[in-house]
Design an enzyme around this catalytic site. Structure first.
Site, PDB file in Angstrom:
ATOM      1  N   GLY A 169      16.063  23.538   0.651  1.00  0.00           N
ATOM      2  CA  GLY A 169      16.524  24.304   1.802  1.00  0.00           C
ATOM      3  C   GLY A 169      17.993  24.643   1.702  1.00  0.00           C
ATOM      4  N   GLY A 170      18.751  24.240   2.745  1.00  0.00           N
ATOM      5  CA  GLY A 170      20.178  24.549   2.811  1.00  0.00           C
ATOM      6  C   GLY A 170      20.942  24.059   1.601  1.00  0.00           C
ATOM      7  N   GLY A 404      23.679  56.941 -20.311  1.00  0.00           N
ATOM      8  CA  GLY A 404      24.129  56.080 -19.224  1.00  0.00           C
ATOM      9  C   GLY A 404      24.626  54.740 -19.730  1.00  0.00           C
ATOM     10  N   ALA A 405      23.971  54.225 -20.771  1.00  0.00           N
ATOM     11  CA  ALA A 405      24.393  52.924 -21.295  1.00  0.00           C
ATOM     12  C   ALA A 405      25.810  53.009 -21.845  1.00  0.00           C
ATOM     13  CB  ALA A 405      23.422  52.448 -22.371  1.00  0.00           C
TER      14      ALA A 405
HETATM   15  C1  HXC Z   1      16.592  13.009   6.740  1.00  0.00           C
HETATM   16  C2  HXC Z   1      15.732  12.539   4.671  1.00  0.00           C
HETATM   17  C3  HXC Z   1      15.690  13.929   4.376  1.00  0.00           C
HETATM   18  C4  HXC Z   1      16.136  14.854   5.380  1.00  0.00           C
HETATM   19  C5  HXC Z   1      14.953  12.839   2.670  1.00  0.00           C
HETATM   20  N1  HXC Z   1      15.274  11.909   3.592  1.00  0.00           N
HETATM   21  N2  HXC Z   1      15.193  14.069   3.125  1.00  0.00           N
HETATM   22  N3  HXC Z   1      16.185  12.097   5.848  1.00  0.00           N
HETATM   23  N4  HXC Z   1      16.573  14.338   6.543  1.00  0.00           N
HETATM   24  N5  HXC Z   1      16.133  16.144   5.175  1.00  0.00           N
HETATM   25  C6  HXC Z   1      15.154  10.469   3.461  1.00  0.00           C
HETATM   26  C7  HXC Z   1      13.714   9.991   3.393  1.00  0.00           C
HETATM   27  O1  HXC Z   1      13.194   9.813   4.692  1.00  0.00           O
HETATM   28  C8  HXC Z   1      13.859   8.681   2.648  1.00  0.00           C
HETATM   29  O2  HXC Z   1      14.299   7.683   3.544  1.00  0.00           O
HETATM   30  C9  HXC Z   1      15.011   8.946   1.702  1.00  0.00           C
HETATM   31  O3  HXC Z   1      15.718  10.068   2.247  1.00  0.00           O
HETATM   32  C10 HXC Z   1      14.562   9.295   0.308  1.00  0.00           C
HETATM   33  O4  HXC Z   1      13.580  10.327   0.401  1.00  0.00           O
HETATM   34  P1  HXC Z   1      12.198  10.263  -0.395  1.00  0.00           P
HETATM   35  O5  HXC Z   1      11.316  11.290   0.211  1.00  0.00           O
HETATM   36  O6  HXC Z   1      11.703   8.856  -0.455  1.00  0.00           O
HETATM   37  O7  HXC Z   1      12.682  10.669  -1.856  1.00  0.00           O
HETATM   38  P2  HXC Z   1      11.928  11.539  -2.938  1.00  0.00           P
HETATM   39  O8  HXC Z   1      10.518  11.099  -3.086  1.00  0.00           O
HETATM   40  O9  HXC Z   1      12.810  11.498  -4.140  1.00  0.00           O
HETATM   41  O10 HXC Z   1      11.889  13.032  -2.348  1.00  0.00           O
HETATM   42  C11 HXC Z   1      13.108  13.714  -2.095  1.00  0.00           C
HETATM   43  C12 HXC Z   1      12.829  15.016  -1.321  1.00  0.00           C
HETATM   44  C13 HXC Z   1      11.993  14.715  -0.058  1.00  0.00           C
HETATM   45  C14 HXC Z   1      12.091  16.005  -2.222  1.00  0.00           C
HETATM   46  C15 HXC Z   1      14.174  15.632  -0.964  1.00  0.00           C
HETATM   47  O11 HXC Z   1      12.587  13.629   0.648  1.00  0.00           O
HETATM   48  C16 HXC Z   1      11.900  15.852   0.870  1.00  0.00           C
HETATM   49  O12 HXC Z   1      11.071  16.769   0.669  1.00  0.00           O
HETATM   50  N6  HXC Z   1      12.728  15.844   1.932  1.00  0.00           N
HETATM   51  C17 HXC Z   1      12.697  16.888   2.953  1.00  0.00           C
HETATM   52  C18 HXC Z   1      13.248  18.179   2.411  1.00  0.00           C
HETATM   53  C19 HXC Z   1      13.378  19.228   3.472  1.00  0.00           C
HETATM   54  O13 HXC Z   1      12.369  19.861   3.862  1.00  0.00           O
HETATM   55  N7  HXC Z   1      14.570  19.307   4.046  1.00  0.00           N
HETATM   56  C20 HXC Z   1      14.878  20.196   5.171  1.00  0.00           C
HETATM   57  C21 HXC Z   1      15.172  21.558   4.555  1.00  0.00           C
HETATM   58  S1  HXC Z   1      15.516  22.714   5.776  1.00  0.00           S
HETATM   59  P3  HXC Z   1      13.753   6.174   3.444  1.00  0.00           P
HETATM   60  O14 HXC Z   1      14.407   5.489   4.580  1.00  0.00           O
HETATM   61  O15 HXC Z   1      12.266   6.252   3.567  1.00  0.00           O
HETATM   62  O16 HXC Z   1      14.182   5.692   2.111  1.00  0.00           O
HETATM   63  C22 HXC Z   1      17.149  22.961   5.666  1.00  0.00           C
HETATM   64  C23 HXC Z   1      17.662  23.905   6.670  1.00  0.00           C
HETATM   65  C24 HXC Z   1      18.940  24.516   6.292  1.00  0.00           C
HETATM   66  O17 HXC Z   1      17.796  22.418   4.840  1.00  0.00           O
HETATM   67  C25 HXC Z   1      18.726  25.947   6.045  1.00  0.00           C
HETATM   68  C26 HXC Z   1      19.980  26.662   5.875  1.00  0.00           C
HETATM   69  C27 HXC Z   1      19.738  28.012   5.264  1.00  0.00           C
END
Ligand code: HXC
Length: 514
Positions: A169-170, A404-405
């Protein structure tokens, strides 16, 4: 009582030690088990030893209450690379997966602003799950604040992003606004929507690496400027990249004494271009033969390979190099090559790097895919970027420069300061076959032996037009040079053009065709 045993100093050390633990020993072990380093270990690898000064290490997110972790998942500060100051932030995946809260974002904004105000590069080491989900809209506000500084800093100080883990995402958009993205192979991914979303919307089943891994972005999307095999190599690449760049838009890039003589002759270049105009050759040989030995650093080497862009040094001075690659699609210009060239020229101009262009292109790629994909507006960007560039611009036509190139690739008409050609150059409105078919259609169809007539006319056209001498006769080419002497010619050209006094017309800003 000495200073170390003063209870107030001891309390500070204890607080610092707790902050350094981030998400705790277990999560740090988990990070290592994945072949990843911690944020602090990465900073140590990046900077000159002992130069890192951390800022705001105790900041916490007010929404976390009792669970608040000092530093809030990002380590920020400044230090040195080869004795030059850089600002740095490194996301700590052990704290909420490196996700971005408003506090986390404001720590990043703080170093972004300091870098901009003090005219120093900023390096982001990213490893983040994106917006911190439990924080809601304030994490989105945080991202907006980061993006804003990314856009404001563009063209002020170099911005480099190193992708060291999942960047969802962001976490992908901030790097997209920076100048260079280095992706670590196999451990980093970048995507706007992940595999689950892709599956639910399109039904396509794809794994993370295939969707947004380093090789996907290096070879298919063009998002990654570089790919490195591991974290150490990624961070070493940042140091190398910085060696070509000034700290900001008003400084000159650093001089490195070359190991080879400015007049070094490379006899290979005299025979590099094959006699047969359709036989390819490797433009990288020309680049190696001209620039300081071992100095070429190619950017986006895996994508749009019909164009070659990168940094090199010429007699110690960093320059930007743009070229066609006859080995790949004959060096034709297509949409991706246009994007690649335009962005690179624009970067070089922003940071005072002269642009040296080597031309060998039969033209723009024909076809509905290109026309409907907007090759007109994409190709126009190349012209725009070259015209807008006020840095010294030097071009060398090595072989084909048709239509053009020819015009878009740093021709005299669009503002090259010095324009050279090798004797093998073919500068004309179009290639011999196409020209003869249009100009001599009637003559050929009425000939006793049309194929023989066509062949004779093609030979005649080639002799007349497929050379650099008409362009030299008209003064459009400044000099036809012996290929082996190209280095000496370019060194002298660069010295002659050191301070071009070029002003753009007064305006708020132009509107680049996109
Ligand atoms: C809060 C988060 C988090 C998030 C991960 N964690 N992403 N906490 N907010 N966005 C936490 C998990 O709960 C976990 O906590 C720890 O971080 C590690 O994550 P895991 O999932 O165990 O790790 P992994 O298997 O390596 O996977 C990593 C990951 C996955 C691929 C990043 O966590 C994931 O898909 N996260 C969500 C991604 C996402 O959708 N983000 C929002 C995007 S929208 P614990 O306590 O269990 O260890 C966005 C909007 C902005 O960003 C847009 C602007 C243009």
């Amino acid at each position: 009582m000495d200073q170390m045993t003063d209870p107030r100093v001891a309390a500070l050390h204890a607080k610092q030690a707790r902050a350094q633990e981030g998400g705790g020993a277990e999560r740090i072990a988990g990070q290592h088990a994945k072949g990843k380093q911690t944020a602090r270990e990465r900073i140590e690898m990046l900077l000159d030893p002992g130069t890192f000064q951390e800022l705001q290490a105790f900041m916490i997110s007010p929404t976390d209450g009792e669970n608040a972790i000092a530093g809030d998942g990002v380590v920020t500060g400044y230090g040195e690379v080869d004795g030059r100051t850089v600002y740095v932030y490194a996301q700590d995946f052990t704290v909420y997966g490196g996700s971005v809260s408003l506090t986390h974002a404001r720590k990043i904004v703080r170093v972004q602003e300091m870098a901009m105000n003090s005219g120093c590069p900023i390096i982001g080491l990213l490893d983040s799950g994106g917006a911190r989900i439990q924080e809601g809209v304030s994490s989105l506000q945080g991202y907006g604040e980061i993006f804003r500084r990314n856009a404001l800093a563009s063209g002020v100080t170099p911005q480099i992003s190193v992708m060291l883990g999942p960047c969802a995402g962001g976490a992908s958009y901030s790097p997209a606004l920076t100048d260079f993205i280095i992706m670590t192979d196999k451990t980093s991914v970048m995507f706007i929507t992940g595999p689950d979303v892709v599956k639910s919307v399109t039904g396509e089943v794809i794994d993370q690496q295939s969707l947004g891994g380093a090789m996907a972005h290096f070879t298919k999307s063009g998002v990654a400027s570089f790919v490195a095999e591991n974290e150490e190599a990624s961070l070493a690449l940042v140091r190398r990249l910085l060696s070509y760049l000034p700290a900001n838009n008003v400084e000159d890039a650093p001089y490195f004494p070359p190991s080879d003589h400015p007049d070094r002759i490379d006899l290979r270049l005299n025979t590099l271009v094959p006699e047969d105009p359709n036989t390819p050759y490797d433009m990288r040989v020309a680049i190696e033969g001209v620039f300081d030995l071992g100095s070429f650093l190619e950017v986006q080497a895996g994508w749009a390979q019909n164009a070659v862009v990168g940094f090199a040094r010429l007699d110690g001075q960093p320059v930007g190099v743009v070229a066609q690659q006859p080995m790949y699609m004959a060096g034709v210009i297509d949409i991706d090559a246009s994007d690649k060239i335009c962005r690179f020229v624009s970067f070089c101009d922003a940071f005072n790097l002269p642009v040296i262009t080597f031309v060998d292109s039969p033209g723009f790629l024909p076809g509905t895919h290109q026309e409907h994909g907007g090759i007109i507006r994409h190709g126009a960007k190349i012209i725009y970027a070259y015209v807008e560039a006020t840095v010294p611009k030097i071009s060398v036509v090595t072989r084909k420069a048709y239509g053009g190139a020819y015009v878009v690739m740093s021709s005299k008409g669009i503002g090259a300061d010095l324009h050279f050609a090798w004797p093998s150059a073919e500068i004309a409105v179009m290639g011999a076959e196409g020209a003869v078919n249009i100009l001599n259609r009637r003559e050929i169809s009425q000939a006793e032996n049309p194929e023989a007539a066509r062949a004779a006319l093609i030979t005649e056209y080639r002799e007349k037009f497929a050379n650099p001498y008409r362009a030299a006769d008209e003064g459009i080419v400044d000099a036809v040079i012996e290929p082996a002497q190209t280095r000496a010619v370019l060194v002298a050209a660069l010295r002659a053009l050191r301070e071009p006094a070029r002003q753009m017309p007064s305006k708020k800003h132009g509107v680049m065709p996109m």
